[in-house]
Structure formats: structure tokens, C-alpha cells
Enzyme design. Structure first.
Site, PDB file in Angstrom:
ATOM      1  N   ASP A 106       0.863  -1.180   0.000  1.00 32.33           N
ATOM      2  CA  ASP A 106       0.000   0.000   0.000  1.00 32.33           C
ATOM      3  C   ASP A 106       0.902   1.234   0.000  1.00 32.33           C
ATOM      4  O   ASP A 106       1.369   1.657  -1.052  1.00 32.33           O
ATOM      5  CB  ASP A 106      -0.908  -0.112   1.244  1.00 32.33           C
ATOM      6  CG  ASP A 106      -1.939   0.978   1.365  1.00 32.33           C
ATOM      7  OD1 ASP A 106      -2.390   1.498   0.349  1.00 32.33           O
ATOM      8  OD2 ASP A 106      -2.326   1.300   2.505  1.00 32.33           O
ATOM      9  N   PHE A 155     -10.253  -0.360  -0.315  1.00 36.38           N
ATOM     10  CA  PHE A 155      -9.989  -1.308   0.760  1.00 36.38           C
ATOM     11  C   PHE A 155     -10.486  -2.698   0.367  1.00 36.38           C
ATOM     12  O   PHE A 155     -11.651  -2.898   0.027  1.00 36.38           O
ATOM     13  CB  PHE A 155     -10.635  -0.854   2.066  1.00 36.38           C
ATOM     14  CG  PHE A 155     -10.237  -1.722   3.219  1.00 36.38           C
ATOM     15  CD1 PHE A 155      -8.946  -1.665   3.735  1.00 36.38           C
ATOM     16  CD2 PHE A 155     -11.132  -2.632   3.758  1.00 36.38           C
ATOM     17  CE1 PHE A 155      -8.558  -2.494   4.779  1.00 36.38           C
ATOM     18  CE2 PHE A 155     -10.758  -3.461   4.812  1.00 36.38           C
ATOM     19  CZ  PHE A 155      -9.463  -3.390   5.314  1.00 36.38           C
ATOM     20  N   ARG A 168     -10.480 -13.073   6.319  1.00 38.54           N
ATOM     21  CA  ARG A 168      -9.273 -13.675   5.738  1.00 38.54           C
ATOM     22  C   ARG A 168      -9.567 -14.997   5.042  1.00 38.54           C
ATOM     23  O   ARG A 168      -8.830 -15.440   4.178  1.00 38.54           O
ATOM     24  CB  ARG A 168      -8.223 -13.942   6.836  1.00 38.54           C
ATOM     25  CG  ARG A 168      -7.675 -12.700   7.498  1.00 38.54           C
ATOM     26  CD  ARG A 168      -6.438 -13.069   8.314  1.00 38.54           C
ATOM     27  NE  ARG A 168      -6.070 -12.048   9.279  1.00 38.54           N
ATOM     28  CZ  ARG A 168      -5.301 -10.989   9.015  1.00 38.54           C
ATOM     29  NH1 ARG A 168      -4.831 -10.812   7.802  1.00 38.54           N
ATOM     30  NH2 ARG A 168      -4.998 -10.122   9.955  1.00 38.54           N
TER      31      ARG A 168
HETATM   32  P1  5GP Z   1       1.885  -0.572   3.762  1.00 39.29           P
HETATM   33  O1  5GP Z   1       2.882  -0.690   4.868  1.00 39.29           O
HETATM   34  O2  5GP Z   1       2.461  -0.891   2.397  1.00 39.29           O
HETATM   35  O3  5GP Z   1       1.182   0.748   3.769  1.00 39.29           O
HETATM   36  O4  5GP Z   1       0.724  -1.590   4.064  1.00 39.29           O
HETATM   37  C1  5GP Z   1       0.942  -2.907   3.915  1.00 39.29           C
HETATM   38  C2  5GP Z   1       0.023  -3.721   4.782  1.00 39.29           C
HETATM   39  O5  5GP Z   1      -1.202  -3.047   5.066  1.00 39.29           O
HETATM   40  C3  5GP Z   1      -0.364  -4.979   4.045  1.00 39.29           C
HETATM   41  O6  5GP Z   1       0.531  -6.015   4.303  1.00 39.29           O
HETATM   42  C4  5GP Z   1      -1.751  -5.254   4.577  1.00 39.29           C
HETATM   43  O7  5GP Z   1      -1.648  -6.046   5.736  1.00 39.29           O
HETATM   44  C5  5GP Z   1      -2.297  -3.901   4.929  1.00 39.29           C
HETATM   45  N1  5GP Z   1      -3.179  -3.413   3.838  1.00 39.29           N
HETATM   46  C6  5GP Z   1      -2.895  -2.496   2.889  1.00 39.29           C
HETATM   47  N2  5GP Z   1      -3.936  -2.284   2.059  1.00 39.29           N
HETATM   48  C7  5GP Z   1      -4.917  -3.107   2.483  1.00 39.29           C
HETATM   49  C8  5GP Z   1      -6.258  -3.370   2.014  1.00 39.29           C
HETATM   50  O8  5GP Z   1      -6.780  -2.826   1.038  1.00 39.29           O
HETATM   51  N3  5GP Z   1      -6.953  -4.304   2.728  1.00 39.29           N
HETATM   52  C9  5GP Z   1      -6.437  -4.949   3.823  1.00 39.29           C
HETATM   53  N4  5GP Z   1      -7.217  -5.836   4.418  1.00 39.29           N
HETATM   54  N5  5GP Z   1      -5.182  -4.734   4.281  1.00 39.29           N
HETATM   55  C10 5GP Z   1      -4.429  -3.814   3.611  1.00 39.29           C
END
Ligand code: 5GP
Ligand code: MG
Length: 177
Positions: A106, A155, A168
Site C-alpha cells: 500500500d 480497501f 481472511r
Molecule cells: P503498507 O505498509 O504498504 O502501507 O501496508 C501494507 C500492509 O497493510 C499490508 O501487508 C496489509 O496487511 C495492509 N493493507 C494495505 N492495504 C490493504 C487493504 O486494502 N486491505 C487490507 N485488508 N489490508 C491492507
């Protein structure tokens, strides 16, 4: 496929289980080709990556090992911007080819923190494989080697991804309505 309710939100079908499996076969074929001589250590980032890591491993024919770390940054449907290590790396990575396995990238903060750990441990080649990538949310200059699907800044739940711990188990990936 129908709309599903997880906690207080509705989600509609987005990526089917069949499409996920097809794409994983393609990525695994590339990895089997690219890393045939490397005996890589796969490092899955829990919790979200457990399904992707398991399905990816099943398609790999090269010699490899897998371990997991547990990092968390999400609270509800928002990234908190802070990455907490809940279970750390249990294997030396010095000189090894490692493949970080993520469910979704993300902002990139989680991977960025993981890369710091791997560099501190003097990993050899560092490769990143993620099932999902949100290119418009990415805030770090990270080279992602294998991407399953590029997705918009919405999301998602299912196939390992949760909303407040739930969802999940869903076989398909759903997007919040
Ligand atoms: P980042 O550190 O890249 O911002 O976020 C990574 C983590 O955030 C992912 O491993 C995941 O666990 C969570 N995450 C990011 N986007 C989503 C989403 O759209 N849905 C869900 N359920 N988790 C997300
Ligand atoms: Mg995750």
C-alpha cells in the site's frame, strides 16, 4: 459471487479465486525460471500473506526454504504509518537470496521496514513478490520484482486480507462498496 458483509461494511467481488490461482501459477513459473540456481529463502509477512505464500510455494519446483515474520501497521481500514514487529526474523540472511512475500503493498512502509532488517542482516539478493500493489498509494522508492495485480486505492478483503481480523478466509478478493 455475491456481496458479502464483514463487520459493518459491504464488499463486492473483485478478483476471483480462479484468477488469483492463474496469476500465482504465472508468477511461480517466472520465479522457477529466474531463481533456479539460488536456493532462496522466502520470507512471508504475516498475517495477510499466509494464503498467497502457501499457494505460491505449492507451485514452486526450485529448491527453497520459507519462514515468516509478523509485522503490523493497519488498524481497521487505515494504515497507521507505524510498523510494529510482532515476530521477528528467525534465520540468518547473510549472503542469501531472499524473496519477501507480501499480500499487498500500500504505502510501502511495511516493505521499507523489512528491507532495512534484511540490509542490516547483510542479505545477498533481495527480491519482492506481492500479490497486490496499490501504485497510487506508494510513498517509497521500492522496486517490486513480482506483482500479481495492480489495484486502485480501495480497501480489499479476502484471500488472507482482513477487516478488523475478519474476512481472511474468503476464497476471492472483495472490495469495499
Ligand atoms: P503498507 O505498509 O504498504 O502501507 O501496508 C501494507 C500492509 O497493510 C499490508 O501487508 C496489509 O496487511 C495492509 N493493507 C494495505 N492495504 C490493504 C487493504 O486494502 N486491505 C487490507 N485488508 N489490508 C491492507
Ligand atoms: Mg500484510
Amino acid at each position: 459471487m455475491d456481496v458479502v458483509r464483514v463487520n459493518d461494511f459491504d464488499f463486492r467481488p473483485f478478483i476471483s479465486h480462479a484468477m488469483i490461482q492463474q496469476r500465482i501459477k504465472e508468477i511461480a513459473a517466472q520465479i522457477n525460471h529466474d531463481l533456479a540456481k539460488e536456493k532462496p529463502l522466502f520470507i512471508g509477512i504475516l498475517n495477510g500473506s499466509f494464503m498467497f505464500a502457501a499457494d505460491l510455494m505449492r507451485e514452486l519446483s526450485i529448491k527453497s526454504e520459507i519462514t515468516f515474520v509478523k509485522l503490523s501497521s493497519y488498524d481497521g481500514t487505515q494504515s497507521t504509518g507505524e510498523v510494529i514487529t510482532r515476530i521477528g526474523l528467525d534465520k540468518p540472511v547473510k549472503g542469501r537470496t531472499v524473496v519477501v512475500v507480501e499480500d499487498i503493498i500500500d504505502t510501502g512502509k511495511t516493505i521499507h521496514e523489512m528491507l532495512k532488517v534484511l540490509k542490516a542482516g547483510k542479505a545477498g539478493r533481495i527480491i519482492i513478490a506481492t500479490l497486490l500493489l496499490k501504485p497510487d498509494a506508494l510513498q517509497y522508492d521500492i522496486k517490486v520484482d513480482y506483482v500479481g495485480f495492480k489495484v486502485p486505492n480501495d480497501f480489499l478483503v479476502g484471500y488472507g486480507l482482513d477487516y478488523d481480523g475478519l474476512g481472511r478466509n474468503l476464497r476471492d478478493i472483495y472490495v469495499k462498496i
